[in-house]
Write a protein that holds these residues in place. Structure first.
Motif, PDB file in Angstrom:
ATOM      1  N   ALA A   1      -2.849   7.635   4.957  1.00  0.00           N
ATOM      2  CA  ALA A   1      -1.930   6.884   4.091  1.00  0.00           C
ATOM      3  C   ALA A   1      -0.529   7.510   4.091  1.00  0.00           C
ATOM      4  CB  ALA A   1      -2.489   6.809   2.675  1.00  0.00           C
TER       5      ALA A   1
ATOM      6  N   PRO B   1       0.672   6.863   8.348  1.00  0.00           N
ATOM      7  CA  PRO B   1      -0.022   5.682   8.884  1.00  0.00           C
ATOM      8  C   PRO B   1       0.413   5.394  10.316  1.00  0.00           C
ATOM      9  CG  PRO B   1       1.699   5.033   7.349  1.00  0.00           C
ATOM     10  CD  PRO B   1       1.632   6.535   7.292  1.00  0.00           C
TER      11      PRO B   1
ATOM     12  N   ILE C   1       3.822   1.819   6.707  1.00  0.00           N
ATOM     13  CA  ILE C   1       3.163   1.699   5.395  1.00  0.00           C
ATOM     14  C   ILE C   1       3.639   0.449   4.661  1.00  0.00           C
ATOM     15  CG2 ILE C   1       4.825   3.170   4.123  1.00  0.00           C
ATOM     16  CD1 ILE C   1       1.029   3.228   3.538  1.00  0.00           C
TER      17      ILE C   1
ATOM     18  N   ILE D   1       1.495  -2.531   5.330  1.00  0.00           N
ATOM     19  CA  ILE D   1       0.069  -2.544   4.956  1.00  0.00           C
ATOM     20  C   ILE D   1      -0.069  -3.338   3.651  1.00  0.00           C
ATOM     21  CG2 ILE D   1      -1.937  -1.174   4.307  1.00  0.00           C
ATOM     22  CD1 ILE D   1      -0.985   1.031   6.132  1.00  0.00           C
TER      23      ILE D   1
ATOM     24  N   ASN E   1      -6.043  -2.811   1.067  1.00  0.00           N
ATOM     25  CA  ASN E   1      -7.124  -1.974   1.598  1.00  0.00           C
ATOM     26  C   ASN E   1      -8.415  -2.254   0.837  1.00  0.00           C
ATOM     27  OD1 ASN E   1      -8.294   1.228   0.748  1.00  0.00           O
ATOM     28  ND2 ASN E   1      -8.629   0.396   2.762  1.00  0.00           N
TER      29      ASN E   1
ATOM     30  N   HIS F   1      -9.869   4.676  -1.012  1.00  0.00           N
ATOM     31  CA  HIS F   1      -8.897   3.595  -1.230  1.00  0.00           C
ATOM     32  C   HIS F   1      -7.758   4.045  -2.156  1.00  0.00           C
ATOM     33  CE1 HIS F   1     -11.227   3.557  -4.822  1.00  0.00           C
ATOM     34  NE2 HIS F   1     -10.245   2.903  -5.391  1.00  0.00           N
TER      35      HIS F   1
ATOM     36  N   PHE G   1      -4.518   4.966  -0.676  1.00  0.00           N
ATOM     37  CA  PHE G   1      -3.617   3.850  -0.363  1.00  0.00           C
ATOM     38  C   PHE G   1      -2.891   3.398  -1.626  1.00  0.00           C
ATOM     39  CE2 PHE G   1      -6.423   3.797   3.270  1.00  0.00           C
ATOM     40  CZ  PHE G   1      -5.542   3.537   4.310  1.00  0.00           C
TER      41      PHE G   1
ATOM     42  N   GLN H   1       0.138   5.204  -2.297  1.00  0.00           N
ATOM     43  CA  GLN H   1       1.291   4.842  -1.457  1.00  0.00           C
ATOM     44  C   GLN H   1       1.752   3.421  -1.774  1.00  0.00           C
ATOM     45  OE1 GLN H   1       2.629   7.317   0.182  1.00  0.00           O
ATOM     46  NE2 GLN H   1       0.884   8.607  -0.374  1.00  0.00           N
TER      47      GLN H   1
ATOM     48  N   VAL I   1      -0.150   0.588  -2.101  1.00  0.00           N
ATOM     49  CA  VAL I   1      -0.910  -0.516  -1.501  1.00  0.00           C
ATOM     50  C   VAL I   1      -2.034  -0.969  -2.452  1.00  0.00           C
ATOM     51  CG1 VAL I   1      -2.377  -1.169   0.446  1.00  0.00           C
ATOM     52  CG2 VAL I   1      -0.461   0.410   0.806  1.00  0.00           C
TER      53      VAL I   1
ATOM     54  N   ALA J   1      -5.540  -2.022  -3.593  1.00  0.00           N
ATOM     55  CA  ALA J   1      -6.784  -1.654  -2.921  1.00  0.00           C
ATOM     56  C   ALA J   1      -7.957  -1.779  -3.881  1.00  0.00           C
ATOM     57  CB  ALA J   1      -6.699  -0.210  -2.415  1.00  0.00           C
TER      58      ALA J   1
END
Ligand SMILES: [Zn+2]
Length: 553
Positions: A392, A395, A399, A402, A405, A461, A464, A467, A469, A471
């Motif tokens: 993460a 990547p 990123i 993305i 996730n 997860h 992520f 960062q 994302v 998930a």
């Protein structure tokens, strides 16, 4: 330093699902095979792979197996330099011959507490000879957060000092948010200029994590990933030493302050009780020596390019950890013929088998997924979510591209599940996405049955999420025998050599779990808009303040 390895042991995750085949909606749709799931699990959980420990030959063989499956499905290598792998260097930091000690005292009187008695000292992979001494400041829970009006450092000067914090978070805070705030205490302390951190238990934490249990980890090494600059990664490198205090050691820090441990704990035991911090009259010296060794271990990464020219630059990530615990250290009371291999059939050969079969189905589907899909078989999960954290932060696709996730960890394929849980579903549009995706299979999405566990912050997860994302992490639900199966697995087989192929694994449940995940993966890849954080959600606001938001339903 990885204070988390002592302060809050990461508990890896799991997921189950099952059922018999539902007739495909059309002849073009993929089918899901119990035999193929079993074949993957049987290989990955074989004794020959010796428990797939991070950095071991067994894990390397498992990684080669996964990469070759990906190749056979026609996927593209998604690792580094055009390969299937993202090779990571890890440092294992071991305790030296002298176990180390924390000395606590004020004017005249001081007491030395050796590691493994009433104190535990964390290892700092960057400093083989730690010797940190400074004045102590009590900072309550050591949490700062405007939303929950927590400001534990208000009016306190901790620059160059060692902070004393309570474990956990105020009673009554939502568990997932609380777990996050509890996990970033070292970073907050560092921001205020502290150089060390000592944690003491609350009445609640002493009950849920008795000191005796915590002591079991006294001999554990620290495991961290090493950056491309060759330096051991640390979230708070300014915190050079950290430890846990118990009993007399915890009481000693308050000597002469006009306050007592009992008084602080009583305040913390109230609903939303937040003991105020104050300067202490005592000092501490934290001393410990360590040795270290480095190994490498790969994440395995494949990409299925998206078919929609407008969406193909967005990626959705399906992940599952490939590593497990290796071979058990032989104890004196073990019999010669005891099983010592942590095969990890359900944790997490079953998750990787699911990932592989979803990849196969997605690659072969006549209607290709619109967004690109990254399939990630991560390493180092059992060491603290390290492979996913590394991915993460480094990547192999941008990123910012993305979109979401879904993590598969420990699908409990032991009963015919009729509901699923997606930890984290309520923070983003994943809740609706998952519920809609599995509805044709007559599966329902149930709320988190164990909110007190804060599971959302405890698996791959979450790296992520950190960062930005959206998930989720799936498990099979408690309905239809699930609760009993989960409880039995946790008490008998979880993280033991018993998690092997001798279990009564329901392979039809495995095939059904693949189908459920295929449907969720396709929904994530094909929907017009990507998963979005819900307006006002804590995690979205914390990690993705600029991202698009969906209205709260
Ligand atoms: Zn595990």
């Amino acid at each position: 330093m990885r204070i988390s390895s002592l302060l809050a042991r990461v508990v890896p995750v799991w997921v189950p699902l099952l059922v018999c085949g539902v007739a495909p909606a059309s002849a073009a749709e993929p089918t899901f095979s119990a035999d193929r799931v079993r074949a993957h699990v049987a290989f990955l959980a074989d004794d020959l792979l010796e428990g797939r420990d991070t950095g071991s030959r067994g894990h390397e063989i498992a990684a080669r197996y996964v990469a070759n499956q990906f190749a056979g499905f026609g996927l593209k290598p998604g690792g580094e330099n055009g390969s299937w792998y993202q090779r990571i260097t890890f440092q294992q930091t071991n305790r030296g011959g002298d176990p180390g000690a924390i000395t606590i005292g004020g004017d005249g009187a001081e007491q030395r507490y050796p590691h493994g008695g009433d104190v535990l000292i964390g290892l700092n992979g960057r400093e083989p000879k730690q010797d940190v001494a400074a004045a102590l400041v009590f900072v309550g829970y050591g949490i700062e957060n405007a939303r929950f009006k927590l400001d534990d450092y208000r009016g306190l000067d901790v620059k160059g000092k060692i902070v004393v914090v309570l474990r956990g978070f105020p009673k009554g805070l939502p568990s997932e948010e609380g777990a996050h705030l509890g996990a970033v205490k070292a970073e907050v302390a560092e921001k205020h200029g502290a150089i060390g951190m000592l944690a003491i238990g609350t009445l609640l934490s002493e009950k849920t994590r008795p000191w005796k249990m915590t002591l079991q980890y006294a001999g554990d090494p620290d495991f961290s990933w090493v950056g491309t600059d060759g330096v051991v990664f640390s979230e708070a490198p300014g915190i050079r030493a950290a430890g846990l205090l118990h009993g007399p050691a915890a009481e000693a820090v308050f000597a002469g302050s006009g306050h007592t441990l009992a008084e602080v704990r009583k305040e913390a035991d109230k609903h939303l009780g937040v003991p105020r911090g104050f300067a202490l009259k005592t000092r501490a010296r934290i001393q410990i020596e360590s040795t270290s060794e480095r190994v490498t271990s790969p994440n395995v990464v494949a990409i299925l390019p998206g078919s929609d020219p407008k969406l193909a630059a967005q990626y959705v990530v399906l992940s599952a950890h490939l590593d497990h615990l290796g071979i058990k250290h032989v104890a004196n009371d073990d019999k010669a013929d005891d099983d010592h291999i942590y095969n990890g059939a359900l944790d997490n050969a079953a998750g990787v088998a699911t990932l592989l079969e979803v990849a196969r189905a997605a690659a072969a589907a006549p209607d290709k997924p619109r967004r690109s899909i990254v399939f990630l078989a991560s390493t180092g999960e059992e060491k603290g979510l390290l492979g996913a954290d590394y991915y993460a932060r480094h990547p192999t696709v941008p990123i910012g591209q993305i979109a979401g996730n879904v993590d598969l960890d420990m699908p409990l394929l032991l009963y015919p599940f009729s509901d699923v849980i997606a930890f984290g579903a309520n923070h983003s549009t994943f809740g609706k996405l998952v519920a809609d995706a599995v509805a044709p299979m007559k599966l329902t999405l149930s709320p988190d049955p164990m909110p007190e566990q804060g599971v959302f912050t405890r698996s791959d997860h979450y790296m992520f999420v950190k960062q930005g994302v959206p998930a989720v992490f799936f498990v099979t639900g408690y309905a239809n025998g699930g609760e009993k199966a989960w409880n039995e697995f946790f008490s008998k087989a979880y993280h033991s050599p018993k998690d092997d192929m001798s279990q009564k694994i329901d392979w039809d449940a495995g095939a059904r779990f693949v189908e459920a995940n295929y449907r969720v993966t396709r929904a994530m890849a094909d929907s017009d808009s990507p998963p979005e954080w819900i307006e006002g959600d804590f995690f979205g606001d914390t990690f993705a303040p600029k991202a698009a938001r969906a209205p709260r339903q």
